[in-house]
Design an enzyme around this catalytic site. Structure first.
Site, PDB file in Angstrom:
ATOM      1  CB  SER A 134      -2.954  13.083   9.966  1.00 31.65           C
ATOM      2  OG  SER A 134      -3.851  13.903   9.255  1.00 31.65           O
ATOM      3  CE1 TYR A 147      -7.571  11.650  12.470  1.00 35.60           C
ATOM      4  CE2 TYR A 147      -6.746  13.639  11.412  1.00 35.60           C
ATOM      5  CZ  TYR A 147      -6.852  12.262  11.462  1.00 35.60           C
ATOM      6  OH  TYR A 147      -6.238  11.497  10.498  1.00 35.60           O
TER       7      TYR A 147
END
Length: 242
Positions: A134, A147
């Protein structure tokens, strides 16, 4: 021989029922691979777009659920795409929510990859692993601490496994998607001000398409990438360059 072809290869893509995972499965199919779509949800839509493939039910909320998945299956490409996110002020995040994100985004990635590598190495075979990292493998984000922690860790694990397995013929790399048009970003795109602020930061001047990630995954799985190990490749329209 086309160095970007996946003809004769068999790829397993987790979270292949929708979004980026679906696009990766379709891109691999277009490149000639036989694709195994793995998800806890229905993969029928993905399967309809594949010339050659099959679906398996796989619930990676149990990080060890893929322990026996690769035995005798001849899978030589693994794409770890399945993941989740929890949005909440950091001061309010509960232990169960933290564990749920870490278990799926990190622990399942590690142990699924371990099971894949054991099978390949035991038979003296090479292969390719593509992890989906990410932009928050590089940045902190807001209201997504679990996350962010998981995606930083995915980047680190990608490099660690590349160090151990490159000499055994296993390529381990990752893709860090930017802002991509999927169901997960629908709310952001619907917020005119937020969407514009994102676009203003992207040199390419557009949101990414799921196919942008799919084609990058094909490249990292192909013979053209045989000397690429431990890379976390941003596919972000230039976001990180700003």
């Amino acid at each position: 021989m086309n160095p970007f072809s996946l003809a004769g290869r068999r790829a397993l893509v987790t979270g292949a029922n929708t979004g980026i995972g679906q696009a990766i499965a379709w891109a691999m199919g277009r490149a000639g691979a036989e694709v195994v779509c793995a998800a806890r949800g229905d993969c029928s839509e993905t399967m309809a777009g594949l010339p050659n493939g099959r679906a398996v039910t796989l619930d990676l909320s149990d990080p060890l659920s893929a322990s026996d998945l690769f035995k005798g299956e001849g899978i030589d490409i693994l794409v770890n795409n399945a993941g989740t996110i929890h949005r909440e002020d950091a001061i309010d995040v509960a232990s169960d929510d933290w564990d749920r994100v870490i278990d799926l985004n990190l622990k399942s990635v590690y142990f699924t990859t371990q099971a894949f590598a054991r099978e390949r190495i035991a038979h003296g075979l090479g292969g390719a692993v593509v992890n989906i990292a990410s932009l928050l493998s590089f940045q902190g984000g807001i209201r997504v601490p679990a996350y962010t922690a998981s995606k930083h860790a995915v980047a680190g694990v990608t490099k660690a496994l590349a160090n151990e397995w490159a000499a055994k013929g296993l390529n381990v790399n990752a893709i860090a998607p930017g802002y991509i048009v999927t169901n997960n970003t629908a709310a952001l795109r619907a917020d005119a001000d937020r969407s514009q602020s994102i676009l203003d930061r992207i040199p390419a001047g557009r949101w990414g398409k799921a196919d942008d990630i799919g084609e990058a995954a094909v490249f990292l799985s192909s013979p053209a990438a045989h000397y690429i190990h431990g890379v976390v490749l941003p596919v972000d329209g230039g976001w990180l360059a700003r």
